[in-house]
Design an enzyme around this catalytic site. Structure first.
Site, short mmCIF file in Angstrom:
data_model
loop_
_atom_site.label_atom_id
_atom_site.label_comp_id
_atom_site.label_asym_id
_atom_site.label_seq_id
_atom_site.Cartn_x
_atom_site.Cartn_y
_atom_site.Cartn_z
N LYS A 22 -2.83 1.49 5.17
CA LYS A 22 -2.27 1.67 3.92
C LYS A 22 -2.99 0.84 2.90
O LYS A 22 -3.35 1.31 1.84
CB LYS A 22 -0.88 1.11 3.89
CG LYS A 22 -0.27 0.76 2.61
CD LYS A 22 0.79 -0.14 2.45
CE LYS A 22 1.07 -1.00 1.10
NZ LYS A 22 2.16 -1.80 1.03
N ASN A 23 -3.62 -0.19 3.40
CA ASN A 23 -4.45 -1.05 2.41
C ASN A 23 -5.77 -0.39 2.18
O ASN A 23 -6.50 -0.98 0.97
CB ASN A 23 -4.70 -2.51 2.95
CG ASN A 23 -3.04 -3.28 2.75
OD1 ASN A 23 -2.12 -2.65 2.39
ND2 ASN A 23 -3.08 -4.17 3.58
N CYS A 126 6.59 -10.28 -8.52
CA CYS A 126 6.09 -9.72 -7.11
C CYS A 126 6.82 -10.59 -6.37
O CYS A 126 7.09 -11.61 -6.26
CB CYS A 126 4.72 -10.07 -6.92
SG CYS A 126 4.39 -9.66 -5.24
N ARG A 131 0.49 -12.52 -8.40
CA ARG A 131 -0.71 -12.06 -8.42
C ARG A 131 -1.18 -11.65 -9.63
O ARG A 131 -0.96 -10.72 -10.10
CB ARG A 131 -0.39 -10.52 -7.56
CG ARG A 131 0.21 -10.64 -6.18
CD ARG A 131 -0.08 -9.50 -5.23
NE ARG A 131 1.06 -9.45 -4.20
CZ ARG A 131 1.05 -8.59 -3.28
NH1 ARG A 131 0.02 -7.77 -3.18
NH2 ARG A 131 1.88 -8.61 -2.27
N VAL A 174 -8.70 -9.18 -2.93
CA VAL A 174 -9.02 -7.74 -2.39
C VAL A 174 -8.97 -6.98 -3.43
O VAL A 174 -9.95 -6.07 -3.73
CB VAL A 174 -8.24 -7.73 -1.22
CG1 VAL A 174 -8.45 -6.36 -0.85
CG2 VAL A 174 -8.59 -8.56 -0.21
N ASP A 316 -0.72 -10.89 6.00
CA ASP A 316 -0.17 -9.64 6.47
C ASP A 316 0.57 -9.78 7.86
O ASP A 316 1.45 -8.98 8.33
CB ASP A 316 -0.66 -8.35 6.06
CG ASP A 316 -0.53 -8.25 4.63
OD1 ASP A 316 0.17 -8.78 3.78
OD2 ASP A 316 -1.35 -6.97 4.14
N ILE A 338 -2.25 -17.83 1.30
CA ILE A 338 -2.59 -17.11 0.51
C ILE A 338 -1.44 -16.71 -0.67
O ILE A 338 -1.92 -16.68 -1.73
CB ILE A 338 -2.65 -15.36 1.16
CG1 ILE A 338 -3.94 -15.75 2.34
CG2 ILE A 338 -3.24 -14.33 0.21
CD1 ILE A 338 -5.13 -16.18 2.01
N ARG A 408 7.53 1.75 3.22
CA ARG A 408 6.24 1.46 2.09
C ARG A 408 5.13 1.39 3.23
O ARG A 408 3.95 1.48 2.72
CB ARG A 408 6.54 0.16 1.38
CG ARG A 408 7.61 0.37 0.45
CD ARG A 408 7.59 -0.73 -0.64
NE ARG A 408 6.22 -1.12 -1.02
CZ ARG A 408 5.67 -2.27 -0.79
NH1 ARG A 408 6.37 -3.27 -0.19
NH2 ARG A 408 4.39 -2.42 -1.28
#
Length: 429
Positions: A22-23, A126, A131, A174, A316, A338, A408
């Site tokens: 997905k990323n 978020c 972010r 990223v 993640d 993070i 998702r």
């Protein structure tokens, strides 16, 4: 609203085909805006987020055709999607779309580079923390863009085109690395990105851009150089295997015991999680076509982990790891570096019997002998799958609500786990 029902206690044995990442898929889809020619992406995962991004790109005039298997089809391959952005009809990305998926803000780079303008809504709040878009804005300004923020929208202009420049990120990001790389591909002259993200997904997107005619070097290091070109052309590119999905099923296998082959997984993208798994007590065998994870009779050892940008342990996979060590024989510590609010799964894991204490960004997990099933609520994507992992090992029945978070980022999770012996089902309505 759908729910997931799990009856815990079954070992996992079998093969799990790993889907496209997905990323990587999301920025690859956005890269279609950079050229009027066709971009074909293979192995695109069937997810709520990729479906939403198709709609968002369609708002800009991008035609998307599905060439692979349709939703609901069985099979290991993802979809093949063809994108044609021959005519950009709108350079505005409205709030009602951007607010549904933060990554859609990234269209600002390709639109600005190709069309000389973009008006993109600020993405808003978020669930897992702040972010900021400051890094995106500063990077585009370094490429010559004029940017104003008005009424909740970022309005960017470069009527004479972007020009190469030097972009130095205060910390690794990223998303902003993706956007800067895409924008710089069509800028005049050379762009150098310092403190660039090194994630495998960055490498995958750069590989695709290179196939489209971009001139990029240094990808996979902290300094990326892009020599701008006048135009990009048609290309075909396969989306890389999802390292987060791979790690998730690896942790699930270590949690339940058993033996699972993760078909198509790329071990080079998971060195830190593999090291952690082996330290905890799982056996991990690496091959050219995937990874085999097993745990047969051996207890789980505690661990101390700190999340970090690649090649460190990924944020993640933090929630999944915490579910796993909730049954370790001792005390584990997990430090999240993070995101500042990524421990929302802790209260739900506690409902299953996990013993977790939070002190700022550090979680202390005391392993327990047994988790017990209970109704729980998913709060975000990674939190939802940590509850699945815990539920697979819990005594009795676990019901996970708000599984739209799960949809998702995980393709056919119930089918993949069910094929390996888990008692898991989706309850609709």
């Amino acid at each position: 609203m759908d729910r997931i029902r799990i009856v815990g206690g079954n070992r996992l044995n079998g093969t799990v085909p790993i889907s496209g990442a997905k990323n990587a898929a999301l920025p690859l889809m956005i890269a279609s805006l950079l050229t009027p020619e066709r971009l074909t992406l293979d192995n695109v995962p069937r997810l709520a987020d990729t479906a939403m991004l198709k709609r968002i790109l369609g708002n800009h005039g991008v035609d998307c055709t599905v060439k692979g298997k349709q939703v609901g089809d069985n099979g290991e391959a993802g979809e093949t999607l063809e994108f044609s952005a021959r005519n950009i009809v709108d350079t505005t990305a409205p709030y009602d779309l951007v607010s549904k998926m933060r990554a859609s803000f990234w269209v600002i780079g390709p639109l600005l580079a190709r069309m000389g303008e973009a008006r993109v809504s600020l993405p808003g709040g978020c669930a897992i923390g702040t972010r900021p878009v400051d890094f995106f804005i500063d990077a585009l300004r370094a490429l010559g863009a004029e940017i104003d923020i008005d009424a909740g929208y970022v309005q960017a202009r470069a009527p004479k085109g972007l020009v190469g420049g030097r972009v130095t990120f205060p910390r690794t990001t990223v998303g902003a690395t993706h956007v800067t790389m895409m924008a710089a591909a069509l800028a005049r002259g050379e762009t150098v990105i310092e403190n660039a993200a090194r994630e495998p997904e960055i490498v995958d997107v750069a590989t695709c851009l290179t196939r489209m005619g971009a001139n990029i070097s240094g990808v996979g290091t902290s300094t990326i150089s892009i020599q701008g070109v006048d135009a990009l052309h048609a290309a075909r590119h396969p989306v890389m295997a999802d390292r987060i999905e791979t790690g998730t099923y690896a942790f699930a296998t270590a949690m339940t015991g058993g033996n699972v082959f993760l078909k198509g997984a790329r071990p080079d993208t998971l060195e830190a999680p593999i090291e952690v798994l082996r330290g905890i007590g799982a056996e991990v065998e690496v091959a050219n076509d995937g990874i085999t994870v097993s745990r047969n009779g051996r207890g789980l050892a505690p661990t101390n982990v700190e999340t970090a940008p690649f090649p460190g342990f990924p944020t993640d996979l933090q929630a999944q790891l915490m579910a796993l060590v909730s049954r370790a024989e001792g005390v584990s510590h997990v430090r999240e570096t993070i995101f500042e609010n990524r421990f929302m799964h802790v209260q739900e894991l506690a409902r299953l019997g996990a013993d977790i204490h939070l002190d700022g960004q550090v979680a202390t997990i005391r392993g327990v002998d047994q988790l017990k099933g209970a109704p729980v609520m998913a709060t975000d994507l990674r939190a939802s799958v940590s509850l699945v992992i815990a539920g697979l090992a819990a005594e009795g029945e676990t019901t996970i609500n708000r599984v739209y978070h799960l949809d998702r980022g995980f393709e056919q999770m119930e089918s993949k786990l069910g094929a390996c012996g888990a008692e898991i089902e989706r309850i609709t309505g």
